[in-house]
Design a protein around this motif. Structure first.
Motif, PDB file in Angstrom:
ATOM      1  N   PHE A  32     -49.005 -21.094  28.170  1.00 12.69           N
ATOM      2  CA  PHE A  32     -49.847 -21.190  29.349  1.00 12.69           C
ATOM      3  C   PHE A  32     -49.072 -20.887  30.628  1.00 12.69           C
ATOM      4  CE2 PHE A  32     -51.627 -24.177  32.634  1.00 12.69           C
ATOM      5  CZ  PHE A  32     -52.774 -23.454  32.903  1.00 12.69           C
ATOM      6  N   VAL A  33     -47.847 -21.379  30.722  1.00  9.88           N
ATOM      7  CA  VAL A  33     -47.102 -21.258  31.969  1.00  9.88           C
ATOM      8  C   VAL A  33     -46.526 -19.855  32.145  1.00  9.88           C
ATOM      9  CG1 VAL A  33     -45.082 -22.070  33.236  1.00  9.88           C
ATOM     10  CG2 VAL A  33     -46.510 -23.695  32.018  1.00  9.88           C
ATOM     11  N   VAL A  34     -46.821 -19.225  33.286  1.00 11.46           N
ATOM     12  CA  VAL A  34     -46.200 -17.964  33.661  1.00 11.46           C
ATOM     13  C   VAL A  34     -45.127 -18.315  34.687  1.00 11.46           C
ATOM     14  CG1 VAL A  34     -46.568 -15.656  34.564  1.00 11.46           C
ATOM     15  CG2 VAL A  34     -48.441 -16.851  33.428  1.00 11.46           C
ATOM     16  N   GLN A  83     -52.404 -19.893  41.179  1.00 12.66           N
ATOM     17  CA  GLN A  83     -52.434 -18.580  40.524  1.00 12.66           C
ATOM     18  C   GLN A  83     -52.797 -18.713  39.045  1.00 12.66           C
ATOM     19  OE1 GLN A  83     -48.532 -17.432  41.969  1.00 12.66           O
ATOM     20  NE2 GLN A  83     -49.407 -15.610  42.901  1.00 12.66           N
ATOM     21  N   HIS A  84     -52.358 -19.801  38.431  1.00  8.80           N
ATOM     22  CA  HIS A  84     -52.761 -20.042  37.052  1.00  8.80           C
ATOM     23  C   HIS A  84     -54.264 -20.257  36.971  1.00  8.80           C
ATOM     24  CE1 HIS A  84     -48.498 -20.524  36.209  1.00  8.80           C
ATOM     25  NE2 HIS A  84     -48.793 -20.450  34.932  1.00  8.80           N
ATOM     26  N   TRP A 118     -56.985 -18.039  34.975  1.00 10.40           N
ATOM     27  CA  TRP A 118     -57.952 -18.652  34.063  1.00 10.40           C
ATOM     28  C   TRP A 118     -59.361 -18.161  34.408  1.00 10.40           C
ATOM     29  CZ3 TRP A 118     -57.372 -22.217  30.008  1.00 10.40           C
ATOM     30  CH2 TRP A 118     -58.561 -22.775  29.537  1.00 10.40           C
ATOM     31  N   MET A 133     -45.597 -23.718  38.712  1.00  8.85           N
ATOM     32  CA  MET A 133     -45.843 -24.339  37.415  1.00  8.85           C
ATOM     33  C   MET A 133     -44.566 -24.588  36.632  1.00  8.85           C
ATOM     34  SD  MET A 133     -48.862 -25.202  36.576  1.00  8.85           S
ATOM     35  CE  MET A 133     -49.757 -24.835  35.125  1.00  8.85           C
ATOM     36  N   LEU A 178     -53.462 -27.730  32.744  1.00  9.87           N
ATOM     37  CA  LEU A 178     -54.180 -27.007  31.698  1.00  9.87           C
ATOM     38  C   LEU A 178     -55.469 -27.734  31.327  1.00  9.87           C
ATOM     39  CD1 LEU A 178     -54.561 -24.964  29.427  1.00  9.87           C
ATOM     40  CD2 LEU A 178     -52.884 -26.206  28.085  1.00  9.87           C
TER      41      LEU A 178
END
Ligand SMILES: Nc1ncnc2c1ncn2[C@@H]1O[C@H](COP(=O)(O)OP(=O)(O)OP(=O)(O)O)[C@@H](O)[C@H]1O
Ligand SMILES: [Mg+2]
Lengths: 515, 303
Positions: free
Chosen positions: A361-363, A370-371, A375, A410, A422
């Motif tokens: 999940f984490v970039v 931004q996450h 999404w 993140m 998340l």
């Protein structure tokens, strides 16, 4: 092998293995540790408790030389010390297993160990080292395969390798940062056996956990952190009730979710996803799933139990349309779908809580907002961080999981905070099927209860939930039906009302249900 | 001498000129730094080798100078990338351009001056093997050193502690730091040593093979080296195969040329490069990759 640095002198009280006085550590404006004091005695198991982001990991990283505290004192066997780096910590006989484990997947077990040990000779001697690894593994009951590549190991073995690596370095103080959150109940008891063994050798152990059951089981002392401060120091857990401990952690009492009253009324509803005789091969050629048939019904929580690596990941990936089954059919709303069909499943409203959020999940480098934008952008062309930030705040108000500010990066969040972000996105998205893998892993007590309530509400609103978990109490509390996997086979699907820990445990060992 | 022997005699020295920079690039990339400045380091090595040989009359001092010049180019790149966190690709290209410009200015007085190349040392016994003997065992010492270099490097990265630390740095620098070593120091050393080897490759071209200096004489060998490392999947044995393949293709095209067969000149010049890349692309589909984690995302910046 742990060498005993401490002396047990008769008469005068023994010197503490480690004493921390008024430790402060800030990251920019975040006061992660704000004046922490506690003491660890030789041969003592000391539990560190606190909510996500309370500063537990930051504290132990300061003790292991990863962070340099801004102020405060650390006394080692009564002497003030400065721990400049992990190498210094190891010279002082301190070992640590990190929350996000530190092994190199592309290297073998023995190579990882060789890298860690300071007495590794110039020309590596694999044979001798492997023998040493095997010996220590056996001594502490930590089964490992020294010649295997780390990337092929299960998460439990991965952790055992970390432990062996740290033990081989020699230590009289061991720090374990949330070691149990990724383990199955069986593995936890193996770990605790090892802790007991070290304790009898006089090693002091600091263990971070969110589970009161575990504190009661092994801790001699507990220290509770909240907002970077010590709320309780060096208290014997036997003198404290669960409510007192929870209140110390959260600041208020927390109501524990009651068991859901389940009914069979939805049983007649049309299944959203149906698997029949599905077999999936893993990358390494072994069977991930074998001849699995089950139905995902709307308005129901389908629990999935099993020891780690029994096919849970393959099952969730199949439901999400990521995997091409080797044989068998997958039905979506009564029609056969050819997998892989990620876009189609997503369009049909199937979403996921990934089993390993840090990796899946984490970039790195991207902020929480931004996450959220990523999404939201799934399946469309728009990518609007500002809008996503507002959206995240709105979702947080709805989900009440206390997610961090959208501007925070993140990859710099604590383990639990990543999971919260998340969950906030997944649990507040409109969906028809939620495939949630280990949703409460690494969460503190309050957030765990909120997450369970949200799952329950989602299901009451008519969505189907597939809840993959290693926490049997969680499965028994929330599920309508519990499917049990063992070695990729479905050994039974039992109504949760009629199940208990023992009967599920039996199915997990591979015994088929009688019916 | 038979035709195989004839091709090999030209092929081996050329291969070695590619093998050194490829091994250097391998060391550098295994630590997590791509060095596109390899071509520049070869040019610097080639020129300083010739210059020092002319000045001192001793080609071995020339070889030494080429090592130093290569290392200097590497230190420049490593300094920018490791200490200043510059972009790896940009920094490497800048080093190449810089070396190209500086060598053509400083080298212009030397254009056309001829030196005696490194003398061949005949290995008694082995050199008498019919056919391939003279091609393999009647060469200059840099060629023999190359024979040893590949197994030595393989042993180093597989079975020594510093080699293990080097690989680990390319995978996860944070773990290396936690184990008590300094990833920045390791990267700096790896890039510098790797680049020194590239300088040696330049020396093999200028003092080992042709015995003079000419502008931009490395002809893109440095860039081929980068490609060889990638397609060889970061394995020393793969690099060995890639380099000798390139040398063989080069030799075939020059034999074709020498025998006056009418083929388009430019096509012929391009042929070795094309053959090497195509074969490596095909071969790299098999087996496992040793790609360091930091190189997996299409050669982007690390850290
Ligand atoms: N490297 C860092 N840079 C900036 N902030 C950080 C860093 N490490 C931790 N923090 C912040 O410090 C606070 C404490 O984090 P820490 O990881 O110690 O929490 P924790 O108690 O271990 O939580 P969890 O139970 O979720 O693991 C958090 O707000 C976190 O975001
Ligand atoms: Mg933590």
């Amino acid at each position: 092998m742990p060498d005993q640095h401490h002396r047990t002198t008769t008469g005068s009280p023994p010197t503490p293995t480690l004493e921390v006085r008024e430790l402060v550590k800030t990251f920019g404006t975040v006061r992660a540790n704000d004046g922490i004091s506690f003491t660890i005695m030789p041969g003592e198991v000391h539990a560190l408790l606190g909510e996500n982001g309370a500063g537990k990991s930051t504290l132990v990283k300061s003790l292991y030389g990863v962070h340099q505290p801004d102020s405060g004192q650390i006394l080692r066997n009564g002497e003030p010390v400065t721990i400049h780096s992990p190498a210094t910590a190891r010279e002082l006989g301190i070992g640590m297993v990190f929350q996000d484990m530190r092994l190199i997947p592309a290297l073998t077990v023995w190579e990882n160990v060789a890298l860690h040990l300071s007495d590794t000779p110039f020309a590596l001697r694999p044979r001798a080292l492997r023998a040493r690894i095997t010996e220590t593994s056996e001594r502490y009951g930590l089964a490992t395969h020294p010649g295997r590549k780390v990337e092929h190991l299960s998460i439990g073995e991965w952790q055992r390798v970390e432990l062996v690596k740290v033990l081989l370095g020699g230590l009289d103080m061991l720090i374990l940062d949330e070691p149990t959150s990724v383990l199955t109940p069986q593995e936890v008891s193996g770990l605790f056996d090892m802790v007991a063994r070290l304790k009898s050798e006089g090693v002091a152990i600091v263990i971070i956990t969110h589970k009161l059951r575990e504190v009661r089981q092994i801790a001699d002392k507990v220290t509770v952190l909240r907002g970077g401060r010590t709320i309780l120091s060096d208290a014997p857990p036997a003198t404290l009730s669960d409510d007192e401990l929870i209140t110390a952690m959260v600041g208020e009492p927390v109501a524990i979710l009651e068991k859901r009253s389940t009914s069979a009324e939805h049983a007649t509803a049309e299944p959203i996803i149906g698997l029949s005789g599905v077999s999936v091969r893993r990358v390494d050629g072994d069977w991930g799933l074998r001849e699995v048939s089950l139905e995902v019904l709307p308005g129901q929580i389908l629990g999935v139990a099993g020891v780690a690596g029994s096919g849970q990941d393959e099952l969730s990936e199949t439901l999400l349309g990521l995997r091409q089954p080797h044989s068998g059919t997958v039905m979506l709303d009564g029609a056969i779908v050819e997998l892989p069909a990620v876009a189609r499943m997503r369009k049909a409203g199937v979403i996921a809580v990934a089993p390993d959020p840090i990796r899946q999940f984490v970039v790195p480098g991207m902020s929480a907002a931004q996450h959220a934008a990523l999404w939201n952008a799934a399946g469309s062309y728009s990518f609007d961080t500002r809008k996503a930030d507002a959206d995240l705040a709105r979702r947080d108000a709805a989900g009440q999981l206390r997610v961090v500010a959208g501007s925070r990066r993140m990859d710099r969040l604590s383990g639990g905070n990543v999971q919260r972000a998340l969950l906030t996105l997944a649990l507040t998205s409109p969906c028809r099927v939620l495939v949630a893998s280990y949703p409460t892993r690494g969460l503190d007590i309050l957030t765990t209860e909120r997450t369970r309530t949200l799952l329950k509400e989602l299901c009451e609103a008519g969505s189907a939930v597939v809840l993959i978990s290693e926490d049997l109490d969680e499965l028994l509390t929330l599920s309508d039906r519990i499917a049990v996997l063992a070695g990729g086979r479905l050994t039974g699907i039992v109504p949760a009302a009629a199940a208990d820990r023992r009967s599920i445990g039996e199915l997990m060992t591979g015994k088929e249900a009688a019916a | 001498m038979n035709i195989v022997g004839e091709v090999l005699t030209t092929a081996i020295p050329g291969s070695v000129a590619l093998l050194y920079p490829s091994l250097g690039e391998l060391i550098s990339e295994r630590s997590g730094v791509t060095n596109l400045g390899t071509e520049g380091a070869m040019l610097a090595g080639a020129l300083s080798g010739v210059a020092v040989t002319i000045a001192t009359g001793n080609p071995w001092l020339g070889v030494l100078a080429s090592l130093v010049a290569g290392a200097a180019c590497g230190a420049l790149h490593a300094g920018a990338v490791v200490w200043r966190r510059a972009n790896q690709l940009a920094s490497g290209l800048v080093v190449w351009f810089l070396a190209l410009g500086v060598t053509s200015v400083l080298g212009s007085p030397l254009n056309g001056q001829v030196i005696d190349p490194l003398p061949a040392v005949r290995i008694p016994g082995l050199a008498d093997i019919p056919g391939v003997g003279p091609a393999l065992f009647d060469q200059n010492p840099l060629v023999y050193l190359a024979y040893v270099a590949v197994p030595a490097l393989w042993f180093f990265i597989t079975y020594t502690r510093p080699g293990l630390t080097l690989r680990a740095t390319g995978e996860r620098p944070a773990v290396v730091f936690a184990s008590g070593s300094h990833p920045s120091v390791i990267r700096f050393a790896a890039v510098t040593v790797g680049s020194a080897l590239a300088g040696l490759g330049g020396a093999q071209l200028s003092i080992g093979i042709v015995g003079n200096w000419s502008d931009d004489m490395t002809n893109g060998y440095g860039f081929v080296a980068v490609a060889v490392v990638i397609f060889a999947r970061w394995s020393p044995i793969g690099v060995l195969i890639g380099s000798y393949l390139f040398g063989a293709a080069l030799a075939v095209s020059s034999v074709v040329q020498a025998n006056g067969i009418a083929v388009n000149q430019y096509l012929l010049d391009a042929l070795p490069y094309a053959i090497t890349i195509v074969v490596l692309v095909i071969v790299s589909g098999f087996g496992r990759s040793n790609a360091p984690e930091s190189q997996r995302d299409a050669l982007s910046e690390t850290q």
